[in-house]
Design a protein around this motif. Structure first.
Motif, short mmCIF file in Angstrom:
data_model
loop_
_atom_site.label_atom_id
_atom_site.label_comp_id
_atom_site.label_asym_id
_atom_site.label_seq_id
_atom_site.Cartn_x
_atom_site.Cartn_y
_atom_site.Cartn_z
N LEU B 76 0.83 -1.21 0.00
CA LEU B 76 0.00 0.00 0.00
C LEU B 76 0.86 1.26 0.00
N SER B 77 1.99 1.20 0.69
CA SER B 77 2.86 2.39 0.71
C SER B 77 3.39 2.68 -0.69
N HIS B 78 3.72 1.62 -1.42
CA HIS B 78 4.16 1.83 -2.81
C HIS B 78 3.00 2.34 -3.66
N ARG B 79 1.82 1.83 -3.41
CA ARG B 79 0.66 2.17 -4.22
C ARG B 79 0.26 3.64 -4.03
N TYR B 80 0.17 4.08 -2.78
CA TYR B 80 -0.42 5.40 -2.53
C TYR B 80 0.61 6.51 -2.34
N GLY B 81 1.87 6.16 -2.17
CA GLY B 81 2.93 7.17 -2.12
C GLY B 81 2.70 8.22 -1.05
N ALA B 82 2.72 9.49 -1.47
CA ALA B 82 2.65 10.59 -0.51
C ALA B 82 1.30 10.65 0.20
N ALA B 83 0.29 10.03 -0.36
CA ALA B 83 -1.04 10.05 0.27
C ALA B 83 -1.19 8.95 1.32
N TYR B 84 -0.15 8.13 1.48
CA TYR B 84 -0.26 6.96 2.35
C TYR B 84 0.13 7.29 3.78
N ARG B 85 -0.64 6.74 4.70
CA ARG B 85 -0.34 6.84 6.13
C ARG B 85 -0.53 5.44 6.70
N SER B 86 0.18 5.14 7.77
CA SER B 86 -0.03 3.82 8.36
C SER B 86 0.19 3.85 9.86
N VAL B 87 -0.52 2.97 10.52
CA VAL B 87 -0.31 2.71 11.94
C VAL B 87 -0.27 1.19 12.08
N LEU B 88 0.87 0.67 12.52
CA LEU B 88 1.05 -0.77 12.63
C LEU B 88 1.23 -1.16 14.09
N LEU B 89 0.49 -2.17 14.49
CA LEU B 89 0.57 -2.69 15.86
C LEU B 89 0.77 -4.19 15.77
N SER B 90 1.66 -4.72 16.58
CA SER B 90 1.91 -6.16 16.50
C SER B 90 2.29 -6.74 17.86
N ASN B 91 1.77 -7.91 18.11
CA ASN B 91 2.11 -8.60 19.36
C ASN B 91 3.19 -9.66 19.16
N ARG B 92 3.80 -9.67 18.02
CA ARG B 92 4.81 -10.70 17.76
C ARG B 92 5.93 -10.64 18.79
N GLU B 93 6.39 -11.82 19.18
CA GLU B 93 7.55 -11.87 20.05
C GLU B 93 8.72 -11.24 19.32
N GLN B 94 9.54 -10.53 20.04
CA GLN B 94 10.61 -9.78 19.41
C GLN B 94 11.88 -10.59 19.26
N TRP B 95 12.64 -10.27 18.24
CA TRP B 95 13.94 -10.91 18.03
C TRP B 95 15.01 -10.22 18.86
#
Lengths: 237, 273
Positions: B76-95
């Motif tokens: 999506l970041s590639h698709r929408y470029g400057a119009a793109y915003r994101s908020v990512l949340l993850s519970n994955r165990e960390q490396w």
């Protein structure tokens, strides 16, 4: 992001194998008009189209730097598909193997159809491939690359995993008659890391081609013996 | 003296554990991906509509959930470029020692939704992915605390998050077992909803070595912004059937719902979302 936290892939000794099937001078002489395919990716990995195109462009840039005129994947891909349709599949379900003559005919037809029918000298297939990476002295090594298989959280873990899976950029250069002239894999990055407790943790697909430095290094490893003649190269295997 | 029933006691203990766990110092992420920084970037203005992706990976032990939100974010970041915003949340165990993404706890999702709601403009679009284990009527929320916290996100809460973004056009994807059971809670006139399964079937692809859930894997591989949502869905279903056939699984029966205001999107290119 996670990619920034990973240990860097560092180049070590050149990848093994004997990539040149004809003398180096003959291969270089064929690098005038080279058609380059879209990046092929194993089915179990997901790579965004933009990342695929960027990696292939890195390869094309290297070839242009060596003086080649490059036919882009947007033209080569459809030509190869059309030729494959005309010649039949490479795999032979009746014989249960690969039909090399059919494959050569496909490559030959594709090469001849490009540049408005004027043809190209070579066809370069580009893909991502997985290989076993042997772990020794704390580093996983495959196809000229080496990477720490442990994560920060796992450094205290003393377990040993003698083999892991590494991802590589692979190239296959075919001549005007469909003969394989050169092949090489350049190590890109491990597909898995070892987490705390020793469990295997996949690297996210989004991170596979996210690091331009790694990408360039892997492309360099894959094309190195072709574009920069190393000492001792050039003899037929 | 009345003895609390075991279920109530267990819930109370889980709630207590959850409250303690959310106080871990890196629960809201670190560095550039800390929740506050992500939300600040999401609120930055743009010319024209902003396309905001909220990726919520609520499972901790399967890397597939983290893989889901990361690959969709990259595309999506590639698709929408400057119009793109994101908020990512993850519970994955960390490396590594520090958590990069904020935890996908209910508290953090609530903060994110409130911030996105406050910053939105009428022309903005939202793309939301919840990916997690699940059961009928709920998603599972699991995260490393210290210790391991397991809670559930009931469909009503999920519905409140989605409806908080209304009336902005919102594309919601839920990749979890029995995710079709969540549809009644999230449906709305401006909501396009896709689920990995119907209300009665598990979905596949959430093992400890899976790189993505089967549903998101099929959806991502089928994404073509020049094709219509109907075509995307047909391609996704076909791919899923192929994956499921390898496991001799009869099928999760993924579901799609178009809100009343979005019915026309069925035959329009994804780029018109």
């Amino acid at each position: 992001m996670a990619a920034a936290l990973l240990a860097a892939t560092v180049p070590v000794a050149p990848a093994g194998g004997r990539p040149l099937n004809i003398p180096h001078e003959q291969v270089v002489a064929l690098l005038r008009h080279v058609a380059i395919t879209p990046l092929s990716v194993p089915d179990d990995l997901m790579v965004d189209a933009v990342d695929r195109a960027a990696l292939v462009e890195l390869v094309a840039t290297e070839l242009r730097g060596a003086g080649a005129e490059v036919v882009p994947p947007g033209e080569t891909g459809p030509a190869l598909t059309a030729a494959a349709g005309a010649n039949g599949a490479r795999a032979d379900p009746a014989a249960g193997g690969v039909d090399d003559e059919r494959w050569k005919a496909t490559l030959r037809d594709a090469e001849r159809s490009l540049r408005g029918g004027r043809g190209v000298d070579c066809l370069l297939l580009v893909g991502l491939r997985t290989s076993q990476a042997a772990v020794a002295n704390g580093l996983a090594r495959w196809n000229g690359a080496a990477e720490d298989p442990l994560t920060g959280a796992a450094r205290a873990f003393q377990g040993r995993r003698p083999r892991m899976l590494g991802l590589s950029v692979a190239v296959w250069l075919y001549g005007p008659e469909g003969d394989l002239l050169y092949w090489r894999r350049g190590g890109l990055r491990l597909l898995y890391k070892l987490g705390a407790g020793g469990q295997v943790v996949p690297v996210a697909d989004a991170d596979l081609l996210a690091d331009p430095v790694r990408n360039a290094r892997a492309v360099g490893l894959a094309l190195g013996p072709l574009l920069e003649r190393p000492a001792g190269a050039g003899s037929a295997p | 003296m009345a003895v609390p029933p075991p279920r109530a006691l267990a819930l109370a203990l889980l709630a207590a554990a959850g409250c303690a766990a959310i106080q871990r110092p890196d629960a809201r992420g670190t560095g550039e991906t800390a929740l506050e920084r992500q939300l600040a970037r999401a609120a930055e203005p743009a010319q024209g509509p902003r396309y905001t992706f909220l990726g919520v990976a609520m499972g901790d032990r399967s890397p597939a959930f983290y893989g889901d939100i990361r690959i969709l974010d990259r595309i999506l970041s590639h698709r929408y470029g400057a119009a793109y915003r994101s908020v990512l949340l993850s519970n994955r165990e960390q490396w590594d020692q520090l958590r990069d993404l904020p935890l996908a706890t209910s508290e953090n999702v609530q903060l994110a939704v409130e911030a996105l709601r406050a910053a939105r403009r009428p022309e903005d679009r939202f793309i939301v992915l919840f990916t997690a284990h699940g059961n009928r009527g709920e998603l599972s929320e699991e995260y490393p605390a210290p210790g391991r916290v397991r809670r559930s996100v009931p469909s009503a809460l999920l519905g409140r998050w989605v409806k908080a973004l209304a009336p902005n056009r919102t594309w919601v994807m839920i990749s979890s077992c029995y995710s079709g059971s969540l549809l009644p809670a999230i449906e709305g006139p401006a909501v396009l909803a896709m689920t990995a399964a119907d209300a009665d079937h598990p979905s596949l692809g959430c093992g400890t070595l899976d790189r993505s859930t089967f549903f998101v894997g099929a959806l991502v591989r089928s994404l073509d912004f020049d094709q219509s949502f109907d075509e995307l869905w047909a391609a996704t279903e076909e791919r899923l059937r192929g994956y499921e056939a390898r496991y001799r699984y009869p099928g999760a029966n993924p579901q799609i719902r178009f809100g009343a205001d979005l019915w026309g999107l069925r035959v329009k290119p994804l780029s018109r979302f």
